[in-house]
Design a protein around this motif. Structure first.
Motif, mmCIF file in Angstrom:
data_model
loop_
_atom_site.group_PDB
_atom_site.id
_atom_site.type_symbol
_atom_site.label_atom_id
_atom_site.label_comp_id
_atom_site.label_asym_id
_atom_site.label_seq_id
_atom_site.Cartn_x
_atom_site.Cartn_y
_atom_site.Cartn_z
ATOM 1 N N SER A 142 0.899 -1.144 0.133
ATOM 2 C CA SER A 142 -0.005 -0.111 0.126
ATOM 3 C C SER A 142 0.900 1.192 0.170
ATOM 4 C CB SER A 142 -0.876 0.121 1.316
ATOM 5 O OG SER A 142 -1.951 -1.090 1.213
ATOM 6 N N TRP A 143 1.931 1.090 -0.712
ATOM 7 C CA TRP A 143 2.736 2.340 -0.806
ATOM 8 C C TRP A 143 1.934 3.730 -1.343
ATOM 9 C CZ3 TRP A 143 7.646 1.918 0.690
ATOM 10 C CH2 TRP A 143 8.096 0.524 0.991
ATOM 11 N N GLY A 144 2.549 4.749 -0.484
ATOM 12 C CA GLY A 144 2.386 6.094 -1.095
ATOM 13 C C GLY A 144 2.983 6.327 -2.283
ATOM 14 N N GLN A 145 2.776 7.802 -2.712
ATOM 15 C CA GLN A 145 3.383 8.332 -4.019
ATOM 16 C C GLN A 145 4.672 8.910 -3.731
ATOM 17 O OE1 GLN A 145 1.360 9.954 -2.309
ATOM 18 N NE2 GLN A 145 2.203 12.021 -1.951
ATOM 19 N N GLY A 146 5.124 9.029 -2.499
ATOM 20 C CA GLY A 146 6.363 9.706 -2.153
ATOM 21 C C GLY A 146 6.235 11.282 -1.783
ATOM 22 N N THR A 147 7.386 11.708 -1.070
ATOM 23 C CA THR A 147 7.356 13.164 -0.739
ATOM 24 C C THR A 147 8.727 13.414 -0.881
ATOM 25 O OG1 THR A 147 6.734 14.971 0.409
ATOM 26 C CG2 THR A 147 7.291 13.181 1.589
ATOM 27 N N GLN A 148 9.195 14.431 -1.582
ATOM 28 C CA GLN A 148 10.659 14.716 -1.714
ATOM 29 C C GLN A 148 11.122 15.508 -0.597
ATOM 30 O OE1 GLN A 148 12.759 13.665 -4.246
ATOM 31 N NE2 GLN A 148 14.585 14.494 -3.055
ATOM 32 N N VAL A 149 12.375 15.065 0.068
ATOM 33 C CA VAL A 149 13.091 15.737 0.991
ATOM 34 C C VAL A 149 14.484 16.217 0.331
ATOM 35 C CG1 VAL A 149 14.242 15.491 3.162
ATOM 36 C CG2 VAL A 149 11.956 14.801 2.678
ATOM 37 N N THR A 150 14.883 17.318 0.391
ATOM 38 C CA THR A 150 16.210 17.678 -0.302
ATOM 39 C C THR A 150 16.868 18.722 0.822
ATOM 40 O OG1 THR A 150 15.268 17.805 -2.544
ATOM 41 C CG2 THR A 150 17.505 19.219 -1.931
ATOM 42 N N VAL A 151 17.880 18.190 1.138
ATOM 43 C CA VAL A 151 18.750 18.847 2.222
ATOM 44 C C VAL A 151 20.031 19.398 1.469
ATOM 45 C CG1 VAL A 151 19.825 18.642 4.455
ATOM 46 C CG2 VAL A 151 18.160 17.121 3.818
ATOM 47 N N SER A 152 20.022 20.566 1.362
ATOM 48 C CA SER A 152 20.715 21.597 0.838
ATOM 49 C C SER A 152 21.263 22.980 1.100
ATOM 50 C CB SER A 152 20.557 21.455 -0.859
ATOM 51 O OG SER A 152 21.706 22.145 -1.564
ATOM 52 N N SER A 153 22.512 23.087 1.065
ATOM 53 C CA SER A 153 22.690 24.679 1.550
ATOM 54 C C SER A 153 22.712 25.607 0.315
ATOM 55 C CB SER A 153 23.884 24.775 2.208
ATOM 56 O OG SER A 153 25.108 24.402 1.343
#
Length: 128
Positions: free
Chosen positions: A117-128
């Motif tokens: 039952s996977w969701g579509q995902g959400t993007q996490v970007t860690v950057s300066s």
């Protein structure tokens, strides 16, 4: 049919925080263990953290232990992932999923093959 929807991703600087949410379409999710997973470009999807149906038992990948906290509010059919002290290597698409075969969690079972039952995902970007 159980559907999961992730939200809360975004762009954050190193050392910052984000809280992800995983909202379920039905209360049946309250009977399942729920997990958070992530997948970076060119890498396999990996388990980040899982929580039992009651919320009493939680497990974490070594890479996030002490920085991430998983929790759930069964009254809202929602599981959260609080992410603190974010690092550039945390950059990935984050997914939540349900273990429909178990209400409990163990570290070995907190891996993608045991979840659905996977969701579509959400993007996490860690950057300066």
């Amino acid at each position: 049919q159980l559907q999961l929807v992730e939200s809360g991703g975004g762009l954050v600087q190193p050392g910052g925080s984000l809280r992800l949410s995983c909202a379920a379409s039905t209360s049946t999710s309250n009977y399942y263990a729920i997990g958070w997973f992530r997948q970076a470009p060119g890498k396999e999807r990996e388990g980040v953290s899982c929580i039992s149906y009651s919320g009493i038992t939680t497990v974490y990948a070594d890479s996030v232990k002490g920085r991430f906290t998983i929790s759930r509010d069964n009254a809202k059919n929602t599981v959260y992932l609080q992410m603190n002290s974010l690092k550039t290597e945390d950059t990935a698409t984050y997914y939540c999923a349900a273990d429909r075969s178990s209400s409990s969690v163990t570290r070995p079972r907190c891996q993608p093959p045991h979840f659905g039952s996977w969701g579509q995902g959400t993007q996490v970007t860690v950057s300066s």
